[in-house]
Design a protein around this motif. Structure first.
Motif, PDB file in Angstrom:
ATOM      1  N   LEU A 482       0.925  -1.137  -0.001  1.00 42.25           N
ATOM      2  CA  LEU A 482       0.143  -0.031   0.012  1.00 42.25           C
ATOM      3  C   LEU A 482       0.974   1.320   0.071  1.00 42.25           C
ATOM      4  O   LEU A 482       1.825   1.381   0.751  1.00 42.25           O
ATOM      5  CB  LEU A 482      -0.813  -0.053   1.152  1.00 42.25           C
ATOM      6  CG  LEU A 482      -1.744  -1.146   1.487  1.00 42.25           C
ATOM      7  CD1 LEU A 482      -2.436  -0.849   2.801  1.00 42.25           C
ATOM      8  CD2 LEU A 482      -2.710  -1.448   0.459  1.00 42.25           C
ATOM      9  N   ILE A 483       0.437   2.295  -0.857  1.00 40.83           N
ATOM     10  CA  ILE A 483       0.989   3.646  -0.501  1.00 40.83           C
ATOM     11  C   ILE A 483       0.125   4.194   0.364  1.00 40.83           C
ATOM     12  O   ILE A 483      -1.042   4.331  -0.023  1.00 40.83           O
ATOM     13  CB  ILE A 483       1.213   4.148  -2.034  1.00 40.83           C
ATOM     14  CG1 ILE A 483       2.371   3.522  -2.747  1.00 40.83           C
ATOM     15  CG2 ILE A 483       1.706   5.672  -1.702  1.00 40.83           C
ATOM     16  CD1 ILE A 483       2.319   4.269  -4.225  1.00 40.83           C
ATOM     17  N   VAL A 484       0.735   4.751   1.563  1.00 46.91           N
ATOM     18  CA  VAL A 484      -0.259   5.351   2.558  1.00 46.91           C
ATOM     19  C   VAL A 484       0.242   6.948   2.719  1.00 46.91           C
ATOM     20  O   VAL A 484       1.483   7.117   3.062  1.00 46.91           O
ATOM     21  CB  VAL A 484       0.035   4.752   3.878  1.00 46.91           C
ATOM     22  CG1 VAL A 484      -1.111   5.358   5.051  1.00 46.91           C
ATOM     23  CG2 VAL A 484      -0.649   3.255   3.708  1.00 46.91           C
ATOM     24  N   GLU A 485      -0.760   7.740   2.579  1.00 48.54           N
ATOM     25  CA  GLU A 485      -0.466   9.264   2.835  1.00 48.54           C
ATOM     26  C   GLU A 485      -1.023   9.625   3.931  1.00 48.54           C
ATOM     27  O   GLU A 485      -2.189   9.479   4.581  1.00 48.54           O
ATOM     28  CB  GLU A 485      -1.173   9.902   1.686  1.00 48.54           C
ATOM     29  CG  GLU A 485      -0.745  11.507   1.492  1.00 48.54           C
ATOM     30  CD  GLU A 485      -1.565  12.343   2.525  1.00 48.54           C
ATOM     31  OE1 GLU A 485      -1.011  13.538   2.763  1.00 48.54           O
ATOM     32  OE2 GLU A 485      -2.741  11.939   2.755  1.00 48.54           O
ATOM     33  N   LYS A 486      -0.106  10.406   4.836  1.00 52.62           N
ATOM     34  CA  LYS A 486      -0.193  11.189   6.052  1.00 52.62           C
ATOM     35  C   LYS A 486       0.201  12.514   6.263  1.00 52.62           C
ATOM     36  O   LYS A 486       1.607  12.479   5.967  1.00 52.62           O
ATOM     37  CB  LYS A 486      -0.134  10.091   7.236  1.00 52.62           C
ATOM     38  CG  LYS A 486      -0.604  10.919   8.574  1.00 52.62           C
ATOM     39  CD  LYS A 486      -0.344   9.993   9.670  1.00 52.62           C
ATOM     40  CE  LYS A 486      -0.616  10.676  10.917  1.00 52.62           C
ATOM     41  NZ  LYS A 486      -0.316   9.869  12.101  1.00 52.62           N
ATOM     42  N   ASP A 487      -0.173  13.627   6.405  1.00 51.94           N
ATOM     43  CA  ASP A 487       0.474  14.950   6.682  1.00 51.94           C
ATOM     44  C   ASP A 487       1.261  15.370   5.528  1.00 51.94           C
ATOM     45  O   ASP A 487       2.307  15.967   5.814  1.00 51.94           O
ATOM     46  CB  ASP A 487       0.892  14.835   7.994  1.00 51.94           C
ATOM     47  CG  ASP A 487       0.090  14.497   9.162  1.00 51.94           C
ATOM     48  OD1 ASP A 487      -0.961  14.818   9.188  1.00 51.94           O
ATOM     49  OD2 ASP A 487       0.683  13.948  10.254  1.00 51.94           O
ATOM     50  N   GLY A 488       0.882  15.049   4.233  1.00 49.67           N
ATOM     51  CA  GLY A 488       1.510  15.408   3.190  1.00 49.67           C
ATOM     52  C   GLY A 488       2.706  14.547   2.916  1.00 49.67           C
ATOM     53  O   GLY A 488       3.664  14.851   1.717  1.00 49.67           O
ATOM     54  N   LYS A 489       2.938  13.543   3.447  1.00 52.03           N
ATOM     55  CA  LYS A 489       4.027  12.542   3.095  1.00 52.03           C
ATOM     56  C   LYS A 489       3.504  11.045   2.833  1.00 52.03           C
ATOM     57  O   LYS A 489       2.399  10.534   3.480  1.00 52.03           O
ATOM     58  CB  LYS A 489       5.162  12.119   4.319  1.00 52.03           C
ATOM     59  CG  LYS A 489       5.783  13.512   4.776  1.00 52.03           C
ATOM     60  CD  LYS A 489       6.613  13.563   5.883  1.00 52.03           C
ATOM     61  CE  LYS A 489       7.813  14.479   6.233  1.00 52.03           C
ATOM     62  NZ  LYS A 489       8.305  14.419   7.357  1.00 52.03           N
ATOM     63  N   SER A 490       3.933  10.395   2.178  1.00 52.18           N
ATOM     64  CA  SER A 490       3.527   9.158   1.513  1.00 52.18           C
ATOM     65  C   SER A 490       4.796   8.160   1.823  1.00 52.18           C
ATOM     66  O   SER A 490       5.615   8.209   1.395  1.00 52.18           O
ATOM     67  CB  SER A 490       2.991   9.221   0.267  1.00 52.18           C
ATOM     68  OG  SER A 490       4.230   9.567  -0.859  1.00 52.18           O
ATOM     69  N   SER A 491       4.058   6.837   2.419  1.00 49.47           N
ATOM     70  CA  SER A 491       5.102   5.655   2.470  1.00 49.47           C
ATOM     71  C   SER A 491       4.602   4.654   1.659  1.00 49.47           C
ATOM     72  O   SER A 491       3.311   4.314   1.452  1.00 49.47           O
ATOM     73  CB  SER A 491       5.169   5.623   3.991  1.00 49.47           C
ATOM     74  OG  SER A 491       3.837   5.261   4.593  1.00 49.47           O
ATOM     75  N   LEU A 492       5.485   3.622   1.580  1.00 51.50           N
ATOM     76  CA  LEU A 492       5.022   2.362   1.189  1.00 51.50           C
ATOM     77  C   LEU A 492       5.206   1.234   2.232  1.00 51.50           C
ATOM     78  O   LEU A 492       6.167   1.141   3.070  1.00 51.50           O
ATOM     79  CB  LEU A 492       6.359   1.730   0.055  1.00 51.50           C
ATOM     80  CG  LEU A 492       6.124   0.637  -0.653  1.00 51.50           C
ATOM     81  CD1 LEU A 492       4.724   0.390  -1.308  1.00 51.50           C
ATOM     82  CD2 LEU A 492       7.319   0.155  -1.602  1.00 51.50           C
ATOM     83  N   GLN A 493       4.323   0.590   2.250  1.00 53.24           N
ATOM     84  CA  GLN A 493       3.834  -0.397   3.387  1.00 53.24           C
ATOM     85  C   GLN A 493       3.281  -1.739   2.959  1.00 53.24           C
ATOM     86  O   GLN A 493       2.572  -1.898   1.821  1.00 53.24           O
ATOM     87  CB  GLN A 493       2.949   0.287   4.639  1.00 53.24           C
ATOM     88  CG  GLN A 493       3.401   1.678   5.067  1.00 53.24           C
ATOM     89  CD  GLN A 493       2.510   2.010   6.288  1.00 53.24           C
ATOM     90  OE1 GLN A 493       1.787   1.364   6.921  1.00 53.24           O
ATOM     91  NE2 GLN A 493       2.585   3.345   6.491  1.00 53.24           N
ATOM     92  N   VAL A 494       3.922  -2.554   3.617  1.00 47.03           N
ATOM     93  CA  VAL A 494       3.527  -4.116   3.462  1.00 47.03           C
ATOM     94  C   VAL A 494       2.731  -4.719   4.419  1.00 47.03           C
ATOM     95  O   VAL A 494       3.313  -4.830   5.514  1.00 47.03           O
ATOM     96  CB  VAL A 494       4.746  -4.904   2.662  1.00 47.03           C
ATOM     97  CG1 VAL A 494       4.253  -6.419   2.667  1.00 47.03           C
ATOM     98  CG2 VAL A 494       5.243  -4.283   1.411  1.00 47.03           C
TER      99      VAL A 494
END
Length: 614
Positions: A482-494
């Motif tokens: 998943l690409i997860v967005e929070k507070d203007g930043k996006s991270s790759l999570q499995v």
């Protein structure tokens, strides 16, 4: 070096260096050692050629405390099988208490070492303490599982002057080993061990579905035997709830087995203890399949056959590579026939996956031949069906890829007010189920449609912190990116996909233990699965420019070279078979593709949303 293989939709990667050659380089510690006081940081050893093995020297006579500490830390980075040389720097009591296999701590640089105090024992000067410090990058635990780490590292090493020998030795030290990142990359390799999905098999018919469990082992210290031991001990903790092993509980290598290697026919014989003696033929075949898939990338020529033996030495079963592929759908399954994207007319079109010379053509069925305009799509892994998202992102359609097939009503609607607050690109898993996220701020949901139809199931994700911007399910059906967005930043999570199914009831689907696998990137814009345990990611570090790289599902950097640079990448698609090209959507060039050993080539200027089946 994960174990994705060529053939049958897989690839055979470079092999672990232990079987390539065997030179020898002796490390004598630092050339100039201070007799006392502070030490400089233990500089990471320059990475030698893969054919070179590295050994350390034992402590020299009358070596001062600083040299003992430095020599010990150098010995931890050598190819000493049982850390025999490192143990020579310890007292007898410390040798018994120290467990180097408990964990490996990886620091950005070699550990900084500073004299902390001296003469602490009743005013005597027969002991020293040294503080080890550094910035943590990762930890490899006792199961060989890699996990990104951060923050400061701080431990203490204590030395005492031995009364009988008058030599300085370490009598107190932290468990496990510690080393700099470059030494870790030289010493350790990532290899996949394989188990079977405990969800419904992702293969067809009665095939089992394999799941890759990547671990790190020392590349020059009999990795084949170490991988067999790791496989027999069972899956790593994170993966354990969703996979099974065919080996009976308690199965180990026979006690007198010290090393495993293939014979001149590329057969590996694996003697097991009594726990496996009563395994039936079918179970033994499954056990041998796990071993064969796990060992496949540990020799230059691969493993063609595995023989399992009972504790008395008699043959339990023999399994060939061809037979193993029948028992389990290893990796990503069959090679995709086509690659797909949305063309300038907003239709789903396709190209033969291995031929870049042909022109794209609309897919059969309403999503290619009809008048429904799309902005994104996903094609089922059998390439019989496709799902498309309308241009405004509000509706999801599912249709057959058969010429003349009609398109029914949308199977899902989003109520988001803007296009960016509606449906993501969907993704098909190996079971034929369809996943998609609804980004409506008032009702954000991760949804699953069984076989792409019916009322959607809302997937729970208790560890999710942010809004899902992209969804990709692995071919094994037990992991999701998943690409997860929070507070203007996006991270790759499995995350791990768990299914709770009761007779007569709809399943409860959960995504558990989400973990960041590209923590150094603060903005992830695109990603795709690119093998059994690998993803290709597009993003940027803080203050940096956009880059493309491969990452492992455990968060480590893949050993593969990063793809050639490409500007303005909006979307990326990869196949589990790396003989097939990467396909991307570039703002400047449209749909482009990158074949192995070549540069990016333009396919069409007008096109978006490239995908392979899945």
């Amino acid at each position: 070096m994960g174990a994705d293989r060529e053939g049958s939709g897989h690839r055979r990667r470079g092999r672990v260096g232990a079987y390539v050659g065997c030179g020898a380089l002796l490390l004598t510690g630092c050339a100039s050692m201070p007799d006392s006081g502070d030490l400089r940081g233990v500089e990471s050893t320059p990475r030698p050629d893969s054919q070179v093995r590295v050994f350390a020297m034992p402590p020299r006579e009358d070596a001062p405390p600083a040299e003992i500490v430095q020599g010990f830390l150098e010995a931890l980075t050598s190819d000493d099988a049982q850390y025999e040389t490192a143990r020579k720097y310890l007292t007898a009591g410390a040798r018994k208490a120290w467990d180097p296999y408990r964990s490996t701590t990886v620091l950005a640089d070699g550990p900084n070492t500073v004299s902390e105090r001296a003469g602490t024992r009743e005013g005597s000067d027969d002991d020293y303490s040294y503080a080890l410090s550094g910035r943590k990058v990762a930890t490899v635990d006792g199961q060989h599982a890699y996990a990104p780490d951060s923050g400061s590292y701080g431990k203490t090493v204590h030395l005492s002057l031995q009364k009988d020998t008058k030599q300085w030795r370490i009598d107190g030290l932290p468990q496990g080993v510690v080393m700099g990142q470059s030494d870790f990359q030289r010493n350790y390799v990532s290899v996949n061990k394989y188990y079977f999905s405990s969800n419904a098999p992702s293969g067809t018919g009665r095939q089992l579905g394999t799941v890759a469990d990547p671990v790190y082992v020392r590349g020059e210290v009999d990795p084949m035997t170490e991988m067999v031991r790791a496989l027999l001990k069972g899956p790593t903790r994170w993966l354990d709830p969703v996979v099974t092993s065919s080996f009976p509980s308690g199965t180990e290598l026979k006690k007198d087995v010290t090393s495993l290697s293939p014979d001149d026919r590329n057969r590996v014989t694996v003697p097991l203890n009594k726990k496996a003696d009563r395994a039936g033929e079918a179970q033994c075949d499954r056990m041998a399949a796990q071993l064969l898939f796990t060992l496949q990338d540990l020799t230059p020529t691969g493993v063609d056959e595995v023989e399992l033996q009972r504790s008395n030495g008699s043959q339990l079963c023999v399994l060939t590579e061809d037979r193993a592929e029948i028992i389990a759908s290893h990796g990503t399954g069959k090679r995709p026939e086509y690659q797909y994207f949305i063309d300038g007319k907003q239709r789903l079109v396709r190209l033969p996956s291995g031929n870049g010379d042909k022109q794209p053509e609309p897919v059969p069925g309403a999503l290619g031949e009809g008048d429904k305009k799309l902005r994104a799509a996903a094609v089922s892994r059998d390439e019989d069906s496709a799902a498309g998202v309308s241009t405004d992102g509000s509706s999801l359609y599912v249709g057959s890829l058969v010429s003349g097939a009609s398109l029914g009503d949308a199977v899902l609607h989003s109520q988001g007010k803007t296009e960016d607050d509606r449906l993501t690109t969907p993704s098909w898993d190996g079971r034929g189920d369809l996943w998609v996220a609804d980004r409506d701020p008032k009702n954000p949901r991760l949804l699953l449609l069984e076989k792409g139809a019916g009322d959607p199931l809302e997937v729970t994700a208790p560890g999710l912190d942010g809004r899902v911007e992209a969804v990709r399910v692995a071919a094994d059906g037990v992991r999701i990116a998943l690409i997860v967005e929070k507070d203007g930043k996006s991270s790759l999570q499995v995350g791990r996909i768990e299914r709770d199914t009761k007779p007569g009831e709809r399943p409860v689907i959960s995504i558990l233990e989400l973990r960041s696998v590209a923590p150094q990137l603060e903005e992830v814009t695109a990603m795709s699965w690119a093998g059994d345990s690998r993803l290709v990611v597009v993003g940027r570090e803080s203050g940096g420019v956009q880059q493309m790289r491969y990452v492992q599902v455990d968060g480590s950097n893949s050993g593969n070279q990063a793809p050639s640079a490409l500007t303005g990448v909006k979307e990326i698609a990869a196949s589990g078979d790396d003989r097939l090209p990467l396909v991307a959507h570039s703002e400047e060039d449209g749909i482009v593709r990158l074949s192995s050993g070549e540069q990016w080539q333009k396919v069409v200027k007008e096109g978006t949303a490239p995908v392979y089946p899945g």
